[in-house]
Design an enzyme around this catalytic site. Structure first.
Site, short mmCIF file in Angstrom:
data_model
loop_
_atom_site.label_atom_id
_atom_site.label_comp_id
_atom_site.label_asym_id
_atom_site.label_seq_id
_atom_site.Cartn_x
_atom_site.Cartn_y
_atom_site.Cartn_z
N SER A 124 -22.60 -54.75 -1.50
CA SER A 124 -22.00 -53.41 -1.46
C SER A 124 -20.99 -53.24 -2.58
CB SER A 124 -21.29 -53.27 -0.11
OG SER A 124 -20.42 -52.18 -0.13
N TYR A 148 -15.10 -56.67 6.55
CA TYR A 148 -16.51 -56.36 6.24
C TYR A 148 -16.80 -56.70 4.78
CZ TYR A 148 -20.43 -53.60 4.54
OH TYR A 148 -21.58 -53.20 3.90
N LYS A 152 -19.27 -59.70 2.70
CA LYS A 152 -20.22 -59.48 1.60
C LYS A 152 -19.89 -60.40 0.41
CE LYS A 152 -22.75 -56.39 3.52
NZ LYS A 152 -24.07 -56.78 3.97
N1 LIG Z 1 -25.24 -47.83 4.66
C1 LIG Z 1 -24.36 -48.09 3.72
O1 LIG Z 1 -23.57 -47.22 3.34
C2 LIG Z 1 -24.30 -49.45 3.07
C3 LIG Z 1 -23.59 -49.60 1.86
C4 LIG Z 1 -23.52 -50.87 1.28
C5 LIG Z 1 -24.15 -51.96 1.88
N2 LIG Z 1 -24.82 -51.78 3.05
C6 LIG Z 1 -25.44 -52.95 3.69
O2 LIG Z 1 -26.83 -52.73 3.78
C7 LIG Z 1 -27.35 -53.37 4.96
C8 LIG Z 1 -28.13 -52.34 5.76
O3 LIG Z 1 -27.27 -51.24 6.06
P1 LIG Z 1 -27.75 -50.03 6.97
O4 LIG Z 1 -26.93 -48.87 6.58
O5 LIG Z 1 -29.21 -49.94 6.97
O6 LIG Z 1 -27.22 -50.55 8.38
P2 LIG Z 1 -27.90 -50.53 9.81
O7 LIG Z 1 -26.85 -50.88 10.80
O8 LIG Z 1 -28.66 -49.25 10.01
O9 LIG Z 1 -28.96 -51.72 9.68
C9 LIG Z 1 -28.60 -53.07 9.87
C10 LIG Z 1 -29.55 -53.65 10.90
O10 LIG Z 1 -29.22 -55.03 11.11
C11 LIG Z 1 -29.35 -55.31 12.49
N3 LIG Z 1 -28.52 -56.50 12.77
C12 LIG Z 1 -27.16 -56.61 12.69
N4 LIG Z 1 -26.79 -57.87 12.99
C13 LIG Z 1 -27.93 -58.56 13.26
C14 LIG Z 1 -28.20 -59.91 13.62
N5 LIG Z 1 -27.21 -60.80 13.83
N6 LIG Z 1 -29.49 -60.28 13.80
C15 LIG Z 1 -30.51 -59.40 13.63
N7 LIG Z 1 -30.30 -58.11 13.29
C16 LIG Z 1 -29.03 -57.70 13.10
C17 LIG Z 1 -28.93 -54.04 13.21
O11 LIG Z 1 -29.47 -53.92 14.51
C18 LIG Z 1 -29.46 -52.96 12.26
O12 LIG Z 1 -30.76 -52.52 12.65
C19 LIG Z 1 -26.15 -53.94 5.70
O13 LIG Z 1 -26.05 -55.31 5.39
C20 LIG Z 1 -24.99 -53.17 5.12
O14 LIG Z 1 -23.80 -53.91 5.16
C21 LIG Z 1 -24.92 -50.56 3.65
#
Ligand SMILES: NC(=O)c1ccc[n+]([C@@H]2O[C@H](COP(=O)([O-])OP(=O)(O)OC[C@H]3O[C@@H](n4cnc5c(N)ncnc54)[C@H](O)[C@@H]3O)[C@@H](O)[C@H]2O)c1
Length: 331
Positions: A124, A148, A152
């Site tokens: 991120s 958080y 990362k």
């Molecule tokens: N959405 C954003 O703005 C953003 C920005 C930067 C980075 N990210 C990163 O991208 C990734 C995906 O983000 P997103 O927005 O799709 O989030 P999201 O919460 O929609 O998806 C993450 C998924 O991981 C699953 N999960 C969490 N912990 C778990 C575990 N221990 N075992 C199995 N499954 C698990 C959740 O159920 C969820 O479906 C994340 O790592 C997030 O930190 C997201």
């Protein structure tokens, strides 16, 4: 050979599964459904005509992760699974470190035990902390302002150390800026459980009347209109960035790319675009700045274009239209 997508029923993961399946990859999803729903697997099938294999498994369950690798021939992992709410991470740091870091360690132990050495990791822009200048380049100094972000950064370091120690591994760290928008089908999109932490799902729930108004955190930043400026990127572009990143997995070691548009829009500009495109008023209130927030954050995304041939193509208007189409289709 298959691609394992951890967190594949989540927001970015589900769009990436669709993109990979449409490009001919065999996809397997692992997700514990802590922030997503199993029905997403059916929506992916509706869009692509192919139902990916789904495992409801927690990455903290090492035996479960082992079973996924035992039962499938996986050569690449796209690792989205993780907790991502900044505020919650301040309140529950240990849970965040355990889930995100222990989960990743379990995954890479099982990868190594099963001769699987290619990994794309969801990092991120938060790892840039408070950058001194924008646009942000990949070689800017790294720091974090909340647990958080620290998960990362630590995972980036763990994966980098792993690649130094074991040259069979190749890892791509993708630093996302602010993904918004949804698939054109309106079947999948950003549908977090509980009150949204990110701006766009909050805006769409205000538009729907589920939430009364939007809070805009501060209008006294040194920006065009005083509100924070972010690099909003269509989730379809972000998903395509993962496919492009496979190219960088052909060589061993770590590669790092920003995935953003390179353009910054303020929170008020986003609200304005949303209102105009969808013809809906978004009531909002200006409140105090949120601790840890920065004035401007947008990417220099030229490295991904140069080396991966990837570039974001969707406009802010398309992001706003698709986000609302998705929200209004949810029953
Ligand atoms: N959405 C954003 O703005 C953003 C920005 C930067 C980075 N990210 C990163 O991208 C990734 C995906 O983000 P997103 O927005 O799709 O989030 P999201 O919460 O929609 O998806 C993450 C998924 O991981 C699953 N999960 C969490 N912990 C778990 C575990 N221990 N075992 C199995 N499954 C698990 C959740 O159920 C969820 O479906 C994340 O790592 C997030 O930190 C997201």
């Amino acid at each position: 050979m298959s691609v394992l997508v951890t967190g594949g029923t989540g927001y970015i993961g589900s769009h990436t599964c669709v993109d990979f399946i449409e490009k001919g990859k065999e996809v397997i999803i692992l997700d514990n459904l802590s922030n997503s729903k199993e029905e997403v697997v059916g929506f992916i099938e509706q869009i692509t005509g192919i139902r990916p294999k789904f495992y409801n498994i927690d990455l903290l369950d090492r035996e479960g992760v082992k079973r996924v690798f035992d039962e499938n021939d996986i050569d690449t992992v796209i690792h989205f699974a993780g907790l991502k709410a900044v505020g919650e991470s301040v309140a529950k740091p240990i849970e965040y470190y355990h889930n995100n870091i222990t989960g990743t360690l379990n995954l890479i132990f099982e990868m190594r035990d099963h001769d699987c050495f290619k990994l794309v990791f969801s990092s991120s822009a938060t790892v840039y902390g408070k950058p001194e200048t924008v646009p942000i380049k990949e070689d800017f100094p790294l720091s974090t302002t909340n647990p958080y972000g620290t998960t990362k950064l630590y995972i980036e370091r763990i994966l980098t150390d792993l690649c130094v120690a074991d040259d069979r591994f190749s890892v791509v760290l993708l630093r996302y800026f602010n993904p918004i928008g949804a698939h054109d089908s309106a079947l999948i999109g950003d549908n977090p459980n509980g009150i949204p932490n990110n701006l766009m799902p909050y805006v769409t729930r205000v538009a729907k009347g589920t939430l009364p108004h939007l809070n805009v955190f501060g209008n006294d930043y040194d920006t065009c209109d005083g509100t924070g400026v972010r690099d909003f990127i269509h989730v379809l572009d972000l998903a395509a960035g993962h496919y492009a990143a496979l190219k960088a997995l052909e060589k061993s070691g770590v590669s790092i790319y920003n995935l953003g548009t390179g353009n910054g829009y303020s929170v008020l500009q986003l609200i304005d675009a949303f209102e105009r495109v969808n013809n809906i008023k978004i009531p909002y209130q200006i409140t105090d700045r949120r601790p840890g927030d920065i004035a401007e954050c947008y990417a220099d995304a030229s490295k991904a274009e140069r080396e991966l041939g990837w570039k974001a193509v969707h406009t802010l208007d398309e992001m706003c239209a698709s986000a609302w189409k998705f929200e209004s289709s949810i029953k």
